[in-house]
Structure formats: structure tokens, C-alpha cells
Write a protein that holds these residues in place. Structure first.
Motif, PDB file in Angstrom:
ATOM      1  N   ASP A  12       0.827  -1.208   0.000  1.00 28.33           N
ATOM      2  CA  ASP A  12       0.000   0.000   0.000  1.00 28.33           C
ATOM      3  C   ASP A  12       0.860   1.257   0.000  1.00 28.33           C
ATOM      4  O   ASP A  12       0.546   2.243  -0.670  1.00 28.33           O
ATOM      5  CB  ASP A  12      -0.921   0.021   1.226  1.00 28.33           C
ATOM      6  N   GLU A  13       1.963   1.222   0.758  1.00 27.41           N
ATOM      7  CA  GLU A  13       2.837   2.392   0.819  1.00 27.41           C
ATOM      8  C   GLU A  13       3.679   2.539  -0.439  1.00 27.41           C
ATOM      9  O   GLU A  13       3.845   3.643  -0.974  1.00 27.41           O
ATOM     10  CB  GLU A  13       3.772   2.307   2.024  1.00 27.41           C
ATOM     11  N   MET A  14       4.202   1.427  -0.932  1.00 27.86           N
ATOM     12  CA  MET A  14       5.146   1.476  -2.041  1.00 27.86           C
ATOM     13  C   MET A  14       4.468   1.503  -3.408  1.00 27.86           C
ATOM     14  O   MET A  14       5.061   1.946  -4.389  1.00 27.86           O
ATOM     15  CB  MET A  14       6.092   0.274  -1.979  1.00 27.86           C
ATOM     16  N   GLY A  15       3.246   1.007  -3.495  1.00 30.10           N
ATOM     17  CA  GLY A  15       2.581   0.910  -4.796  1.00 30.10           C
ATOM     18  C   GLY A  15       1.085   0.770  -4.655  1.00 30.10           C
ATOM     19  O   GLY A  15       0.432   1.555  -3.975  1.00 30.10           O
ATOM     20  N   GLU A  16       0.556  -0.296  -5.266  1.00 24.56           N
ATOM     21  CA  GLU A  16      -0.891  -0.483  -5.315  1.00 24.56           C
ATOM     22  C   GLU A  16      -1.240  -1.953  -5.127  1.00 24.56           C
ATOM     23  O   GLU A  16      -0.648  -2.826  -5.771  1.00 24.56           O
ATOM     24  CB  GLU A  16      -1.422  -0.005  -6.674  1.00 24.56           C
ATOM     25  N   VAL A  17      -2.189  -2.229  -4.247  1.00 27.42           N
ATOM     26  CA  VAL A  17      -2.731  -3.582  -4.084  1.00 27.42           C
ATOM     27  C   VAL A  17      -3.972  -3.693  -4.962  1.00 27.42           C
ATOM     28  O   VAL A  17      -4.909  -2.916  -4.824  1.00 27.42           O
ATOM     29  CB  VAL A  17      -3.087  -3.878  -2.618  1.00 27.42           C
ATOM     30  N   ILE A  18      -3.968  -4.660  -5.874  1.00 27.62           N
ATOM     31  CA  ILE A  18      -5.088  -4.835  -6.800  1.00 27.62           C
ATOM     32  C   ILE A  18      -5.973  -6.001  -6.378  1.00 27.62           C
ATOM     33  O   ILE A  18      -7.192  -5.949  -6.494  1.00 27.62           O
ATOM     34  CB  ILE A  18      -4.560  -5.048  -8.233  1.00 27.62           C
ATOM     35  N   ILE A  19      -5.351  -7.052  -5.894  1.00 20.16           N
ATOM     36  CA  ILE A  19      -6.097  -8.205  -5.368  1.00 20.16           C
ATOM     37  C   ILE A  19      -5.606  -8.488  -3.959  1.00 20.16           C
ATOM     38  O   ILE A  19      -4.397  -8.551  -3.723  1.00 20.16           O
ATOM     39  CB  ILE A  19      -5.889  -9.473  -6.236  1.00 20.16           C
ATOM     40  N   HIS A  20      -6.522  -8.647  -3.038  1.00 21.05           N
ATOM     41  CA  HIS A  20      -6.174  -9.170  -1.716  1.00 21.05           C
ATOM     42  C   HIS A  20      -7.281 -10.122  -1.295  1.00 21.05           C
ATOM     43  O   HIS A  20      -8.270  -9.725  -0.700  1.00 21.05           O
ATOM     44  CB  HIS A  20      -6.023  -8.062  -0.674  1.00 21.05           C
ATOM     45  N   GLY A  21      -7.097 -11.369  -1.656  1.00 23.38           N
ATOM     46  CA  GLY A  21      -8.078 -12.401  -1.348  1.00 23.38           C
ATOM     47  C   GLY A  21      -8.762 -12.922  -2.595  1.00 23.38           C
ATOM     48  O   GLY A  21      -9.271 -12.149  -3.406  1.00 23.38           O
ATOM     49  N   VAL A  22      -8.727 -14.250  -2.762  1.00 25.66           N
ATOM     50  CA  VAL A  22      -9.393 -14.917  -3.876  1.00 25.66           C
ATOM     51  C   VAL A  22     -10.306 -15.995  -3.304  1.00 25.66           C
ATOM     52  O   VAL A  22      -9.933 -16.708  -2.372  1.00 25.66           O
ATOM     53  CB  VAL A  22      -8.368 -15.557  -4.848  1.00 25.66           C
ATOM     54  N   SER A  23     -11.496 -16.109  -3.878  1.00 25.09           N
ATOM     55  CA  SER A  23     -12.459 -17.088  -3.389  1.00 25.09           C
ATOM     56  C   SER A  23     -12.072 -18.483  -3.871  1.00 25.09           C
ATOM     57  O   SER A  23     -12.650 -19.035  -4.806  1.00 25.09           O
ATOM     58  CB  SER A  23     -13.870 -16.728  -3.886  1.00 25.09           C
ATOM     59  N   VAL A  24     -11.054 -19.045  -3.212  1.00 26.63           N
ATOM     60  CA  VAL A  24     -10.509 -20.329  -3.625  1.00 26.63           C
ATOM     61  C   VAL A  24      -9.969 -21.059  -2.406  1.00 26.63           C
ATOM     62  O   VAL A  24      -9.583 -20.434  -1.412  1.00 26.63           O
ATOM     63  CB  VAL A  24      -9.381 -20.114  -4.671  1.00 26.63           C
ATOM     64  N   LYS A  25      -9.965 -22.379  -2.474  1.00 23.83           N
ATOM     65  CA  LYS A  25      -9.381 -23.206  -1.427  1.00 23.83           C
ATOM     66  C   LYS A  25      -8.464 -24.227  -2.075  1.00 23.83           C
ATOM     67  O   LYS A  25      -8.888 -24.943  -2.973  1.00 23.83           O
ATOM     68  CB  LYS A  25     -10.473 -23.911  -0.628  1.00 23.83           C
TER      69      LYS A  25
END
Length: 413
Positions: free
Chosen positions: A280-293
Motif C-alpha cells: 500500500d505504501e510502495m505501490g498499489e494492491v489490486i487483489i487481496h483475497g481470492v475465493s478459492v481453497k
């Protein structure tokens, strides 16, 4: 619609469905343009050619013998047998790498070694096993047909024909084909440079003492080598403790000589999971968490326009997410073709698999006697990797795969 999820007091971003996550990752990788470079054939193993390669010469370059024996006119041997051999006069001898300037006339032959060029006037080889020589006299004990035991000029490869297609992986057999054409240099795709970091206070290197509560670092080796198998140049950047500043500095350092960074661990929403905050500080988070197991706490983002992948710390989860979401994109960037259909096999499930409804699941299986045997261990059970041959995809709408049901298994090898 994706929903907000909360774990241990901190938030995941909006959870992405599998299809959406795959598209986002694919689009990010598509921003990279595969680069090319020229290399010497001696260094070509494991590389991928970046253009079609055409043949520059005929192979064979000349009509040549496939057997040790005698170059003959086929008509001079007709009717030959043990009881009624045909007698010919031997006028010369040719070894591989040499040739004869003589022309065979009726009733003559020339002794010849395997690989030697066919002398003028002849059109077949009488094998030495079916011939007897007495001085200059040769007795043919079995008739031969025209072109018998010959490799004719251009019968293997014709000049100016397609030799290897663009995106071909250079295995030893392919390199042999190039060498037979006298090719010294060729254009290949550059290997993408990928840095690999493992995070966690519990991790130690294999050469360090294993104190109580510590575990050996698995992911550096498994993820790095999985990345190499996708055609990349993977660099291990070591272990980073769960320390914000240390992780930030290691990421900065790693991105100096890498196109892509893959981290494992520190991706969830727990107190010690800091990768998201650093990104978050250094760049950009686009995905955090995928509906998968397994593998829900997966992070994807950008820092300085370079892709950052955060894999779960559990070795099984990390590899599953890598194979399903990341590997196809690295293969494409490396110039490799799509995974062959031969790596997808059909088998019948040996026992029931229960799957949580609402999340796609990738279940590890072992293949034995056309059966897919589920490996029913949790995502942190490293031994399951040793026994797994691949995985089965279970849709989020499916709660049960019954015994005997046919499934498609994506193989690891």
C-alpha cells in the motif's frame, strides 16, 4: 457480488472470484512485452526460439548408405540367393566422410560404410550380412530393390522448409536438429527475471539450527524452481522476518534487478501479515483475497509498474496458487506454448471428496492405476506435495465428488 471480509480485526480487500482474479493477473502480465536476444547454440538448452527457423540445407546433403555393405545396381542382384549368388567385381571402398570418384558399371560394386555417400551408377545397398567377398569378387546372397537401405538427399529435411516453429522449447533433440543445419546462433526470448522472497519469523535456512518453534524454509526452493520450470530466470532473495522496514528494504533491493517479485507468507489479514501494508505504501494492491481453497490470502499488485505476487505461506497453498494463477502467465512471457493437453489426464476418483460450497477448490490427488486418489491433508501438510501428481478443480457450486466419478487431473509434471 464480492463482499468485504474481516479476519483478526483487519480487512481483506474485496474477495475476487477465480475467473476475475485470473483475468486481472493475465491483464497485468500482458503489459509486459517479451524481449528477444541472440545466443550461441552451446547455450540454447531450455530456451525458447522467438522466430520460425527455416532449413538452410538439405538433409541428408547427399544420397547416403544406411548400412555397411556394397553399393550396387539393384538389377545386378535380381534372383540372388544362397544357392545362386550373383557375382560382382568390387572396384573401390568408401568410408564415412570420404567418397569415390568412380562410377559403377554393370556387374560392379563398391564397398561402403554406413553414412558414406552413394557412388555414381549405384542405386541400392547390399548388406554385408548377405554378401561374401573373396578378393575383388563379391557374391551377393540376397536380391535388393532400388533405393534399398539408402537415405536419399533431402528425404529428412528439404532446404527452405520450416524447421522449428516460433515458441518451440529447445530440448536436446531440437538442438540436435539445429546443429545438423550448421546453425551457430539463434534468436530466443529473454528469460523474465523473477525475484523470490519468503517471509516469516518462524523460517530458517537449511544450514541453520532448527530451534523449537522454527521450520525450514520450503517456499524459496519450491517456488523458485517452479518459476524456473516456466522458463524464467528466478533469483532467491532469502528470508525476511515479519518486520515492516526489513520487508520494504528487501522489496526495493529485489526490484532493482527483477521484472517480477514473488513473495510467500505475510499475505493474510492477521497481525503479523504485513505485505499488504508495505505494498500500500510502495505501490498499489489490486487483489487481496481470492475465493478459492486453498490459497484465499493471495495478494497481487504493482510497485514501480512491476508485478508483485504475494502467495500464502503454506507450501501447498503457495504452489497451488502459483500453478493455477501465475504459471501460465510466466510461461507466456517466457515464450513457452500453452501447457500441452497431455498434462491433463482423465481419471476416476477413488473416494469421495467433500468441498465447501461457494469457493472453488483445487484438491491434490495421486494417480495410480487410472484412479485419482485424494490426498486429504490440510494446506500446511508438506508431505502431501511429495505424494501428489496433480490436482482436481472442484467448482464452487459442487459440494461432493462421488467415488468413481470421472475427473480431469492437471499434472504437475
Amino acid at each position: 457480488m464480492p463482499v468485504e471480509e474481516v479476519t483478526m480485526g483487519t480487512e481483506f480487500l474485496k474477495i475476487k472470484e477465480v475467473g476475475e482474479a485470473k483475468k486481472i493477473i493475465k491483464d497485468l502480465f500482458n503489459e509486459y512485452s517479451p524481449e528477444q536476444e541472440k545466443i550461441n547454440i552451446e547455450n540454447s538448452y531450455g530456451r525458447v526460439i522467438s522466430e520460425d527457423i527455416m532449413s538452410s540445407i538439405d538433409l541428408p546433403l547427399f544420397d547416403r548408405s544406411l548400412m555397411d555393405g556394397f553399393a550396387v545396381k539393384a538389377k545386378d542382384t535380381f534372383g540372388a540367393s544362397d544357392e545362386s549368388p550373383k557375382k560382382l567385381k568390387c572396384i573401390d571402398s568408401i568410408e564415412a566422410g570420404s567418397y569415390s570418384a568412380k562410377t559403377i558399371e554393370d556387374g560392379e560394386c563398391i564397398e561402403i560404410s554406413t553414412g558414406a555417400p552413394l557412388p555414381k551408377g549405384s542405386n541400392a545397398i547390399a548388406m554385408i550380412e548377405f554378401s561374401e567377398r573373396q578378393g575383388d569378387d563379391v557374391y551377393i546372397l540376397k536380391s535388393v530393390a532400388p533405393n534399398q537401405d539408402l537415405a536419399l538427399k533431402g528425404s529428412d529435411i528439404n532446404k527452405n522448409k520450416l524447421l522449428l516453429e516460433k515458441n518451440t522449447f529447445l530440448s536436446p533433440d531440437k538442438i540436435g536438429v539445429l546443429a545438423a543445419q550448421g546453425i551457430k546462433e539463434l534468436n530466443v526470448f529473454k528469460k523474465p527475471k523473477i525475484a523470490v522472497i519468503s517471509t516469516g519469523n518462524e523460517l530458517v535456512r537449511e544450514d541453520e539450527e532448527l530451534d523449537y518453534g522454527k521450520i525450514y524454509d520450503t517456499n524459496t526452493h519450491s517456488i523458485r524452481n517452479a518459476t524456473i520450470a516456466c522458463g524464467a530466470d528466478a533469483i532467491a532473495k532469502g528470508i525476511v522476518k515479519d518486520n515492516y522496514l526489513e520487508l520494504k528494504l528487501r522489496i526495493e533491493e529485489s526490484l532493482k534487478d527483477s521484472d517480477i517479485l514473488i513473495c510467500s507468507g505475510g499475505t493474510s489479514a492477521g497481525v503479523g501479515d504485513i505485505l499488504r501494508h508495505v505494498m500500500d505504501e510502495m505501490g498499489e494492491v489490486i487483489i487481496h483475497g481470492v475465493s478459492v481453497k486453498p490459497g484465499k490470502p493471495t495478494i497481487v499488485g504493482l510497485i514501480d509498474e512491476k508485478i508483485i505476487i504475494g502467495l500464502p505461506g503454506n507450501p501447498v497453498s503457495a504452489l497451488i496458487i502459483f500453478y493455477v494463477f501465475i504459471a501460465p502467465n510466466i510461461r507466456k512471457l517466457s515464450g513457452l506454448k500453452e501447457v500441452e493437453t497431455s498434462k491433463i489426464v482423465k481419471a476416476k476418483i477413488s473416494k469421495r471428496i467433500h468441498s465447501p460450497k461457494g469457493r472453488m477448490e483445487y484438491a491434490l490427488v495421486q494417480i495410480k492405476d487410472d484412479l485419482a486418489i485424494p490426498i486429504l491433508k490440510d494446506s500446511g501438510a508438506i508431505a502431501s506435495l511429495a505424494h501428489a501428481d496433480g490436482y482436481v478443480k472442484i467448482p464452487k457450486t459442487t459440494e461432493l465428488l462421488d467415488e468413481g466419478e470421472e475427473v480431469k487431473v492437471a499434472l504437475f509434471r
